[in-house]
Design a protein around this motif. Structure first.
Motif, PDB file in Angstrom:
ATOM      1  N   UNK A 196     -17.629 -12.738 -34.804  1.00 51.93           N
ATOM      2  CA  UNK A 196     -17.681 -14.064 -34.180  1.00 51.93           C
ATOM      3  C   UNK A 196     -16.993 -13.938 -32.831  1.00 51.93           C
ATOM      4  N   UNK A 197     -17.509 -14.600 -31.813  1.00 52.90           N
ATOM      5  CA  UNK A 197     -16.875 -14.514 -30.505  1.00 52.90           C
ATOM      6  C   UNK A 197     -16.539 -15.886 -29.964  1.00 52.90           C
ATOM      7  N   UNK A 198     -15.642 -15.891 -28.984  1.00 51.54           N
ATOM      8  CA  UNK A 198     -15.200 -17.141 -28.365  1.00 51.54           C
ATOM      9  C   UNK A 198     -14.979 -16.898 -26.888  1.00 51.54           C
ATOM     10  N   UNK A 199     -15.868 -17.445 -26.061  1.00 54.11           N
ATOM     11  CA  UNK A 199     -15.718 -17.345 -24.624  1.00 54.11           C
ATOM     12  C   UNK A 199     -14.489 -18.146 -24.187  1.00 54.11           C
ATOM     13  N   UNK A 200     -13.895 -17.796 -23.059  1.00 51.12           N
ATOM     14  CA  UNK A 200     -12.678 -18.478 -22.611  1.00 51.12           C
ATOM     15  C   UNK A 200     -12.858 -19.989 -22.536  1.00 51.12           C
ATOM     16  N   UNK A 201     -12.011 -20.714 -23.257  1.00 49.28           N
ATOM     17  CA  UNK A 201     -12.039 -22.171 -23.251  1.00 49.28           C
ATOM     18  C   UNK A 201     -13.201 -22.799 -23.995  1.00 49.28           C
ATOM     19  N   UNK A 202     -13.961 -21.991 -24.724  1.00 51.75           N
ATOM     20  CA  UNK A 202     -15.149 -22.495 -25.425  1.00 51.75           C
ATOM     21  C   UNK A 202     -14.976 -22.420 -26.929  1.00 51.75           C
ATOM     22  N   UNK A 203     -16.041 -22.808 -27.640  1.00 52.74           N
ATOM     23  CA  UNK A 203     -16.006 -22.812 -29.088  1.00 52.74           C
ATOM     24  C   UNK A 203     -16.386 -21.479 -29.692  1.00 52.74           C
ATOM     25  N   UNK A 204     -16.471 -21.465 -31.021  1.00 49.58           N
ATOM     26  CA  UNK A 204     -16.807 -20.258 -31.753  1.00 49.58           C
ATOM     27  C   UNK A 204     -18.319 -20.053 -31.770  1.00 49.58           C
ATOM     28  N   UNK A 205     -18.733 -18.794 -31.629  1.00 45.29           N
ATOM     29  CA  UNK A 205     -20.150 -18.437 -31.699  1.00 45.29           C
ATOM     30  C   UNK A 205     -20.326 -17.295 -32.675  1.00 45.29           C
ATOM     31  N   UNK A 206     -21.151 -17.510 -33.694  1.00 45.11           N
ATOM     32  CA  UNK A 206     -21.455 -16.448 -34.646  1.00 45.11           C
ATOM     33  C   UNK A 206     -22.297 -15.385 -33.954  1.00 45.11           C
ATOM     34  N   UNK A 207     -21.891 -14.118 -34.094  1.00 45.15           N
ATOM     35  CA  UNK A 207     -22.585 -13.010 -33.443  1.00 45.15           C
ATOM     36  C   UNK A 207     -23.512 -12.288 -34.422  1.00 45.15           C
ATOM     37  N   UNK A 208     -22.992 -11.974 -35.606  1.00 40.36           N
ATOM     38  CA  UNK A 208     -23.808 -11.259 -36.559  1.00 40.36           C
ATOM     39  C   UNK A 208     -23.007 -10.856 -37.780  1.00 40.36           C
ATOM     40  N   UNK A 209     -23.698 -10.243 -38.761  1.00 43.01           N
ATOM     41  CA  UNK A 209     -23.023  -9.792 -39.961  1.00 43.01           C
ATOM     42  C   UNK A 209     -23.718  -8.580 -40.549  1.00 43.01           C
ATOM     43  N   UNK A 210     -22.941  -7.830 -41.327  1.00 44.29           N
ATOM     44  CA  UNK A 210     -23.480  -6.708 -42.069  1.00 44.29           C
ATOM     45  C   UNK A 210     -23.088  -6.901 -43.514  1.00 44.29           C
ATOM     46  N   UNK A 211     -24.068  -6.809 -44.391  1.00 41.54           N
ATOM     47  CA  UNK A 211     -23.798  -6.941 -45.813  1.00 41.54           C
ATOM     48  C   UNK A 211     -23.221  -5.651 -46.371  1.00 41.54           C
ATOM     49  N   UNK A 212     -22.734  -5.747 -47.605  1.00 41.91           N
ATOM     50  CA  UNK A 212     -22.257  -4.530 -48.252  1.00 41.91           C
ATOM     51  C   UNK A 212     -23.388  -3.574 -48.552  1.00 41.91           C
TER      52      UNK A 212
END
Lengths: 116, 107
Positions: free
Chosen positions: A37-53
């Protein structure tokens, strides 16, 4: 105690690549899907991706084709390979563990700055 | 992609008051898989509520979640000074992307 520690952030120029790592401890890493998950400066949360088991991956539209998530269960580590970086990728990048349809543990984040 | 819209953007209250934060989804959230996170300045997000209403481990009972379908609410019954932060909802649909709301700042 569950711990997630991100590393690998830094300053890069547009078009360059960077690989982030997320070292996990305190739980059975191989059983857990992991998210970025990423968060640009002064901004909200953004889901980037995931890897399953089971190693299946999924990505946000904004990074698909440029970013790749992988994992090494022998090292209890997840990775985020970021290619063709853009200024809009500048953010704090967090890794987190998924359980029961939520992300219950998060790392402290690593800052990626894309600028010429 | 499910879009989550939180309201209000900013909520101004005082310690001891009750806070009600809203999260509305553009389509029904699969199995009520809606979570709430708290983020204090300079810190990583912290899980508060998952599957609409289940409190995470160690979360005080003044935090509660409710809702169904497309409308969800986080309620903080009596605000403590440490509760002033930004709150995000996130949905875990049947397929990614697992989108976040834009956040509500509680000040």
């Amino acid at each position: 105690e569950v711990q997630l520690v991100e590393s690998g952030g830094g300053l890069v120029q547009p078009g360059e690549s960077l690989k982030l790592s997320c070292a996990a401890s305190g739980f059975t890493f191989s059983d857990s899907p992991m998210h970025w998950v990423r968060q640009a400066p002064g901004k909200g949360l953004e889901w980037v991706g995931r890897i399953r088991n089971g190693y299946a991956t999924a990505y946000a539209e904004s990074v698909r084709g440029r970013f790749t998530i992988s994992r090494d269960d022998s090292k209890n580590t997840a990775y985020l390979q970021m290619n063709s970086l853009k200024s809009e990728d500048t953010a704090v990048y967090y890794c987190s563990r998924q359980t029961d349809s939520c992300n219950d543990y998060w790392g402290q984040g690593t800052l990626v700055t894309v600028s010429s | 992609e499910i879009v989550l819209t939180q309201s209000p953007d900013t909520l101004s209250l005082s310690p001891g008051e009750r806070a009600t934060l809203s999260c509305r989804a553009s389509q029904s959230v699969y199995n009520g898989y809606l979570a709430w996170y708290q983020q204090r300045p300079g810190q990583a997000p912290r899980l508060l509520i998952h599957v609409t209403s289940r409190r995470a481990t160690g979360i005080p009972d003044r935090f509660s979640g409710s809702g169904s379908g497309t409308d969800f609410t986080l309620t903080i019954s009596r605000l403590e000074p440490e509760d002033f932060a930004v709150y995000y909802c996130q949905q875990y649909g049947s397929a990614p992307p697992y989108t976040f709301g834009q956040g509500t700042k509680l000040e």
